[in-house]
Design an enzyme around this catalytic site. Sequence first.
Site, PDB file in Angstrom:
ATOM      1  N   GLU A   1       0.646  -0.847  -0.036  1.00 42.29           N
ATOM      2  CA  GLU A   1      -0.289   0.072   0.370  1.00 42.29           C
ATOM      3  C   GLU A   1       0.888   1.181   0.258  1.00 42.29           C
ATOM      4  O   GLU A   1       0.772   2.130  -0.491  1.00 42.29           O
ATOM      5  CB  GLU A   1      -1.407   0.179   1.037  1.00 42.29           C
ATOM      6  CG  GLU A   1      -2.116  -1.221   0.929  1.00 42.29           C
ATOM      7  CD  GLU A   1      -2.735  -0.804   2.290  1.00 42.29           C
ATOM      8  OE1 GLU A   1      -4.275  -1.226   1.933  1.00 42.29           O
ATOM      9  OE2 GLU A   1      -2.151  -1.757   3.110  1.00 42.29           O
TER      10      GLU A   1
ATOM     11  N   GLU B   1      -3.869  -9.481   4.050  1.00 48.81           N
ATOM     12  CA  GLU B   1      -4.108  -8.853   4.723  1.00 48.81           C
ATOM     13  C   GLU B   1      -5.666  -9.744   5.257  1.00 48.81           C
ATOM     14  O   GLU B   1      -5.621 -10.598   6.864  1.00 48.81           O
ATOM     15  CB  GLU B   1      -5.036  -7.933   5.272  1.00 48.81           C
ATOM     16  CG  GLU B   1      -4.156  -6.732   4.965  1.00 48.81           C
ATOM     17  CD  GLU B   1      -3.222  -6.095   4.287  1.00 48.81           C
ATOM     18  OE1 GLU B   1      -2.864  -4.784   3.965  1.00 48.81           O
ATOM     19  OE2 GLU B   1      -2.852  -6.678   2.794  1.00 48.81           O
TER      20      GLU B   1
END
Length: 253
Positions: free
Chosen positions: A107, A127
């Site tokens: 990210e 995640e």
Amino acid sequence: MSVVLTDFSDGVAIFTLNRPEAKNAVNLEVSQALAAAVDEFEARSDMTIGILTGSGGTFCAGMDLKAFARGERPSIPGRGFGGITERPPTKPLIAAVEGWALAGGCELALSTDLIVASRGAKFGLPEVKRGLVAAAGGLLRLPRILPYQLAMEIAITGEPFTAERAYQYGLVNRIAEPGEALVIARELATRVAANGPLAVRATKQIVSMAANYTDPDSFIAQRQFIDPVFSSSDAKEGALAFAEKRAPVWTGV
């Protein structure tokens, strides 16, 4: 030694995440240090473009899950994970990626404007494998770059994808030989730094605004889905299982 190393020269700022023993995982200290370094970069009129990279052959393994399990959140209000994912600098930023860019590390790379990756680099948003959600803009940015089905596959399987596949779909600008990502990023940054700094800054702002990469409303809207997950028992279990090197036992609560 600082957890974020900085170098400012010839119009180019280099920010190096410096926790090689933790694969440059981001804790609150790293977020604060990177935010401070970016503030200096933004304030300096002699700096046109920045490069974000990692030490020890890894870009960034994401959030420090051990710190998370202790209750620490490596996000700065109004600025996000690493101090830049919700509010990237107004000047262009290149990610120079060696090794892994995972979870929050991916990210961070996605929040930059250009990506140079070594041939062996890998990206991923794992995640979901830890009972978490990619909350630092990855789920907002990835489907704007990649085809919907591919972005969805990456997001819900949590499986990594190679730099060469990322290059094929336009997520990576340049492929470098292993160990050469920063060299190629410097070459690219030098070409940008030769241009008018005010023009470069304004151009970056217009292009990023058109692409809607930093729309704050999107970050606000996703919180209704993310907050219940991060406060769940599964989120704690995922982090603990990672720290204890075992498979997680999900309960769905």
